[in-house]
Write a protein that holds these residues in place. Sequence first.
Motif, PDB file in Angstrom:
ATOM      1  N   SER A  36       0.787  -1.194   0.163  1.00 18.67           N
ATOM      2  CA  SER A  36      -0.045  -0.099  -0.026  1.00 18.67           C
ATOM      3  C   SER A  36       0.974   1.162  -0.156  1.00 18.67           C
ATOM      4  CB  SER A  36      -0.807   0.086   1.269  1.00 18.67           C
ATOM      5  OG  SER A  36      -1.374   1.166   1.320  1.00 18.67           O
ATOM      6  N   ALA A  37       0.331   2.409  -0.508  1.00 20.51           N
ATOM      7  CA  ALA A  37       0.846   3.572  -0.580  1.00 20.51           C
ATOM      8  C   ALA A  37       1.086   3.949   0.849  1.00 20.51           C
ATOM      9  CB  ALA A  37       0.045   4.597  -1.051  1.00 20.51           C
ATOM     10  N   ALA A  38       0.414   3.284   1.910  1.00 23.82           N
ATOM     11  CA  ALA A  38       0.507   3.698   3.255  1.00 23.82           C
ATOM     12  C   ALA A  38       1.857   3.571   3.826  1.00 23.82           C
ATOM     13  CB  ALA A  38      -0.791   2.931   4.241  1.00 23.82           C
ATOM     14  N   PHE A  72      -0.400  -0.207  -3.820  1.00 24.56           N
ATOM     15  CA  PHE A  72      -1.563   0.263  -4.451  1.00 24.56           C
ATOM     16  C   PHE A  72      -1.620   1.554  -3.948  1.00 24.56           C
ATOM     17  CE2 PHE A  72      -3.997  -4.038  -4.389  1.00 24.56           C
ATOM     18  CZ  PHE A  72      -3.074  -4.534  -5.440  1.00 24.56           C
ATOM     19  N   PHE A  73      -2.270   2.783  -4.549  1.00 21.72           N
ATOM     20  CA  PHE A  73      -2.683   4.075  -4.042  1.00 21.72           C
ATOM     21  C   PHE A  73      -4.140   3.868  -3.983  1.00 21.72           C
ATOM     22  CE2 PHE A  73       1.079   7.020  -3.835  1.00 21.72           C
ATOM     23  CZ  PHE A  73       2.040   6.150  -4.255  1.00 21.72           C
ATOM     24  N   ASN A  74      -4.949   4.975  -4.083  1.00 22.55           N
ATOM     25  CA  ASN A  74      -6.353   4.663  -3.566  1.00 22.55           C
ATOM     26  C   ASN A  74      -7.187   4.387  -4.718  1.00 22.55           C
ATOM     27  OD1 ASN A  74      -5.027   6.643  -1.685  1.00 22.55           O
ATOM     28  ND2 ASN A  74      -7.244   6.549  -0.652  1.00 22.55           N
ATOM     29  N   TYR A 100     -15.732   1.729   6.477  1.00 21.83           N
ATOM     30  CA  TYR A 100     -14.455   1.477   6.448  1.00 21.83           C
ATOM     31  C   TYR A 100     -14.027   1.440   4.797  1.00 21.83           C
ATOM     32  CZ  TYR A 100     -14.688   0.353  11.136  1.00 21.83           C
ATOM     33  OH  TYR A 100     -15.024   0.208  12.482  1.00 21.83           O
ATOM     34  N   SER A 101     -15.053   1.607   4.108  1.00 22.09           N
ATOM     35  CA  SER A 101     -14.555   1.613   2.639  1.00 22.09           C
ATOM     36  C   SER A 101     -13.835   2.802   2.266  1.00 22.09           C
ATOM     37  CB  SER A 101     -16.043   1.563   1.981  1.00 22.09           C
ATOM     38  OG  SER A 101     -15.784   1.305   0.560  1.00 22.09           O
ATOM     39  N   GLY A 102     -13.547   2.711   0.966  1.00 20.44           N
ATOM     40  CA  GLY A 102     -12.922   3.917   0.480  1.00 20.44           C
ATOM     41  C   GLY A 102     -13.748   5.165   0.046  1.00 20.44           C
ATOM     42  N   PHE A 106     -18.669   8.421  -0.735  1.00 24.40           N
ATOM     43  CA  PHE A 106     -19.286   9.632  -1.330  1.00 24.40           C
ATOM     44  C   PHE A 106     -20.057   9.407  -2.262  1.00 24.40           C
ATOM     45  CE2 PHE A 106     -15.768  13.180  -0.103  1.00 24.40           C
ATOM     46  CZ  PHE A 106     -15.860  12.881   1.189  1.00 24.40           C
ATOM     47  N   THR A 142     -19.474  13.638   4.753  1.00 25.98           N
ATOM     48  CA  THR A 142     -18.581  14.317   5.933  1.00 25.98           C
ATOM     49  C   THR A 142     -17.334  14.351   5.363  1.00 25.98           C
ATOM     50  OG1 THR A 142     -20.121  13.194   7.568  1.00 25.98           O
ATOM     51  CG2 THR A 142     -17.909  14.203   8.224  1.00 25.98           C
ATOM     52  N   VAL A 143     -16.559  15.220   5.267  1.00 28.23           N
ATOM     53  CA  VAL A 143     -15.441  15.597   4.843  1.00 28.23           C
ATOM     54  C   VAL A 143     -14.569  15.574   5.991  1.00 28.23           C
ATOM     55  CG1 VAL A 143     -13.716  17.212   3.848  1.00 28.23           C
ATOM     56  CG2 VAL A 143     -15.839  16.668   2.788  1.00 28.23           C
ATOM     57  N   ASN A 144     -13.559  14.684   6.033  1.00 22.49           N
ATOM     58  CA  ASN A 144     -12.595  14.817   7.402  1.00 22.49           C
ATOM     59  C   ASN A 144     -11.486  15.851   7.416  1.00 22.49           C
ATOM     60  OD1 ASN A 144     -13.876  12.478   8.112  1.00 22.49           O
ATOM     61  ND2 ASN A 144     -12.142  11.117   7.203  1.00 22.49           N
ATOM     62  N   GLN A 166      -6.723  17.364   2.001  1.00 23.61           N
ATOM     63  CA  GLN A 166      -5.641  16.317   1.551  1.00 23.61           C
ATOM     64  C   GLN A 166      -5.787  15.595   0.002  1.00 23.61           C
ATOM     65  OE1 GLN A 166      -8.306  16.591   3.720  1.00 23.61           O
ATOM     66  NE2 GLN A 166      -9.065  14.695   4.535  1.00 23.61           N
ATOM     67  N   ARG A 210      -8.801  13.054  10.546  1.00 25.96           N
ATOM     68  CA  ARG A 210      -8.853  11.572  11.050  1.00 25.96           C
ATOM     69  C   ARG A 210      -7.324  11.410  11.479  1.00 25.96           C
ATOM     70  NH1 ARG A 210     -10.274   6.981   6.559  1.00 25.96           N
ATOM     71  NH2 ARG A 210      -8.089   7.274   5.874  1.00 25.96           N
ATOM     72  N   SER A 213      -0.632  12.041  -0.970  1.00 20.84           N
ATOM     73  CA  SER A 213      -0.359  10.776  -1.135  1.00 20.84           C
ATOM     74  C   SER A 213      -0.433  10.939  -2.947  1.00 20.84           C
ATOM     75  CB  SER A 213      -1.145   9.841  -0.812  1.00 20.84           C
ATOM     76  OG  SER A 213      -0.750   8.399  -1.059  1.00 20.84           O
TER      77      SER A 213
END
Length: 312
Positions: free
Chosen positions: A124-126, A175-177, A189-191, A196, A207-209, A214, A275, A282
Amino acid sequence: MARYLVTGGCGFIGSHLIERLLAAGHEVRVLDDLSTGKRGNLPDGVPVMVGDVADAEAVRAAMSGEDGSGVDGCFHLAAVASVDRSREAWLETHHANLSGTIAVFDAARRANPAGPVPVIYASSAAVYGDNPQMPLTEDAATRPLSAYGADKLGCELHARVADGVHGVPTAGFRFFNVYGPRQDPKSPYSGVISIFAGRIARGEPITVNGDGEQVRDFIFVKDLVRYLTAAMGHPRPGAPVYNVCTGRPTSVNRLAEVLAELSGRPLDRRHGPARPGDIRVSVGDPSRLVATFGMSCDTPLEDGLRQTLAWL
Ligand code: NAD
Ligand code: UD1
């Protein structure tokens, strides 16, 4: 034609991968605990073993098959794919995300009498965390901000052990997003795209965190799965890792606006707290991916979003 095990095959990305493998005439079986995946994501007739990827015995059994037929390789996608969930359930997600990967590498080294079989796995890109470099190349420093990112980095380190110590060929994809049809719009917990898109289509507020500025690099799932199948055909030594990304930045605010425009609905946007552990920027550099596999992630965001909205 080959026979493959796909862990996490009932999930969003796994189901698209399997569609592609079946279309190419391959035989597929799946190990999945159905925690977020659904059998209904797969065509009838694909054998699904329900089990935990961190259970070494279950992974061994899935690789050898009921008839002892073995596999030619494994695509390893099973994981708790949510950064947020890894904050709430640190140890539990660690079992799935890192111990599960070691179980897969371990089983792959004994999967066939002929020798170890290749494992193509999801990183992951994380792993880059708060590294502000833009775009991120694969040799950028890894500084995970979340348990999820730390475990994915652990997968890459163990892939080096799998390759260097046990002779298991691997390729890891950061993987990025990823977005597209079958990414669950109902799960918190989804993307962000599926959340949205689902809410905007139902006329509900989003809701935009934080401030929404970002930035992410969104890739369409059908672009991504082409690399996974290509890598299986050409295992390379040295446990390589590849970014899977477009190199194009999109802010969360912009994403919301485009989705509202494409769905012809008004945008009811509310801001919540940022969050914890959220990455600010990213965006990946796809040069290595393109140079190695000779193709790029070329679905324009708006086209991919249209296909996602049409699926809802
Ligand atoms: P998903 O939740 O749709 O798929 C994951 C699948 O794994 C599901 O079918 C789930 O039931 C299964 N699973 C979870 N824990 C398991 C366990 N302990 N044992 C067996 N099966 C288990 O998510 P996805 O988006 O399709 O993610 C697939 C892979 O890609 C994951 O490894 C994820 O970390 C990685 N990834 C996803 C993204 C993204 O943007 N979606 C980005 C980077 C990496
Ligand atoms: C995502 C993936 C993760 C992957 C990583 C790679 C999911 C669920 N997570 O994490 O598996 O490894 O990319 O980069 O696909 N947001 C909102 N409102 C919402 C939901 C999200 O503002 O309702 C924001 C988040 O705070 C974040 C951005 O949207 O800033 C993206 O969030 P998310 O889709 O959860 O993905 P990542 O955390 O980037």
